[in-house]
Scaffold this active site. Structure first.
Site, PDB file in Angstrom:
ATOM      1  N   ASN A 203     -40.423  83.746 -29.767  1.00  0.00           N
ATOM      2  CA  ASN A 203     -40.306  84.757 -28.715  1.00  0.00           C
ATOM      3  C   ASN A 203     -39.711  84.219 -27.420  1.00  0.00           C
ATOM      4  O   ASN A 203     -39.964  84.744 -26.330  1.00  0.00           O
ATOM      5  CB  ASN A 203     -41.674  85.403 -28.428  1.00  0.00           C
ATOM      6  CG  ASN A 203     -42.286  86.018 -29.667  1.00  0.00           C
ATOM      7  OD1 ASN A 203     -41.592  86.709 -30.429  1.00  0.00           O
ATOM      8  ND2 ASN A 203     -43.561  85.742 -29.918  1.00  0.00           N
ATOM      9  N   ARG A 204     -38.915  83.163 -27.554  1.00  0.00           N
ATOM     10  CA  ARG A 204     -38.248  82.542 -26.404  1.00  0.00           C
ATOM     11  C   ARG A 204     -39.230  81.939 -25.394  1.00  0.00           C
ATOM     12  O   ARG A 204     -38.868  81.675 -24.254  1.00  0.00           O
ATOM     13  CB  ARG A 204     -37.312  83.539 -25.702  1.00  0.00           C
ATOM     14  CG  ARG A 204     -36.140  84.016 -26.561  1.00  0.00           C
ATOM     15  CD  ARG A 204     -35.265  82.828 -26.973  1.00  0.00           C
ATOM     16  NE  ARG A 204     -34.020  83.235 -27.615  1.00  0.00           N
ATOM     17  CZ  ARG A 204     -33.846  83.334 -28.925  1.00  0.00           C
ATOM     18  NH1 ARG A 204     -34.867  83.073 -29.736  1.00  0.00           N
ATOM     19  NH2 ARG A 204     -32.689  83.664 -29.432  1.00  0.00           N
ATOM     20  N   LEU A 205     -40.464  81.718 -25.809  1.00  0.00           N
ATOM     21  CA  LEU A 205     -41.448  81.068 -24.930  1.00  0.00           C
ATOM     22  C   LEU A 205     -41.414  79.567 -25.206  1.00  0.00           C
ATOM     23  O   LEU A 205     -42.376  78.973 -25.700  1.00  0.00           O
ATOM     24  CB  LEU A 205     -42.843  81.653 -25.158  1.00  0.00           C
ATOM     25  CG  LEU A 205     -42.995  83.135 -24.807  1.00  0.00           C
ATOM     26  CD1 LEU A 205     -44.413  83.609 -25.096  1.00  0.00           C
ATOM     27  CD2 LEU A 205     -42.646  83.371 -23.336  1.00  0.00           C
TER      28      LEU A 205
END
Length: 226
Positions: A203-205
């Protein structure tokens, strides 16, 4: 039916906006880190080499001229220790000229198959001639001649001109003959001021942990938002 030029252009190549990869790698925590960025780099570099990545020592070197205009290129890391990261180049090349006026430099190791990056910000300094000569002797004969034949970053009239210069040198220094290190060619050592270890996550975290040099010569670690 007439095709609009914009539609024709978009059909001619893949759409980069639709290209997405979902990273699911294990994360990177503060507890995982080594005591210094050079030790941590050694860990990740070993894993990158073991993974089969093509030229894991390839790094993007970014410099800037006196007006702040940046330029980037890919070179090969040839050594590293707790003093810094070393690469070799022609001192009269664009990067050499820029580093002569502005020694601030950035290095980027793009280990995409591992969803990892390492970003180094630091200061470049030429290494000693003895160290340069020792490395130059380990280069293949053809690469030694190439360092003499190419006035890196200068304009050449043709490929033939470049190959003539190489052929002249090959005649002067045949295989087996010792080739001296060019005086205009040598190594740079990048003393790190900060080193970021970037690990792709879901999730692009992403995990971004950055070592920053302290005034006392030690290191502090900070986590950056992705």
């Amino acid at each position: 039916m007439r095709v609009h030029p914009a539609d024709a252009a978009s059909a001619a190549h893949p759409d980069p906006s639709s290209m997405r990869a979902q990273y699911r790698a294990h994360g990177l925590t503060e507890e995982d880190l080594a005591g210094t960025p050079y030790e941590q780099f050694a860990r990740w570099f070993k894993e990158a080499a073991a993974s089969g990545i093509h030229e894991p020592n390839a790094m993007v070197v970014s410099t800037a001229d006196e007006d702040g205009r940046p330029s980037s290129r890919t070179v090969l890391l040839k050594a590293f220790d707790d003093r810094g990261f070393v690469f070799f180049s022609n001192y009269t090349s664009r990067k050499g000229r820029e580093l002569g006026r502005n020694p601030a430099v950035s290095l980027l190791f793009p280990w995409h198959p591992l969803a990892r990056q390492v970003i180094v910000a630091g200061t470049a300094e030429r290494i000693g001639r003895d160290e340069t000569a020792a490395y130059f002797r380990t280069r293949p004969h053809g690469s030694q001649l190439g360092a003499w034949a190419s006035e890196q970053s200068s304009v050449v009239a043709s490929r033939e001109e470049l190959e003539r210069a190489y052929a002249d040198l090959a005649a002067r220094y045949p295989e087996g003959e010792q080739v001296p290190a060019p005086p205009h060619w040598g190594g740079y050592r990048i003393a790190a001021e900060s080193v970021e270890f970037w690990q792709g996550r879901e999730n692009r975290l992403h995990d971004r942990l950055r070592y920053v040099r302290t005034p006392g010569g030690g290191w502090t670690v900070e986590r950056l938002a992705p």
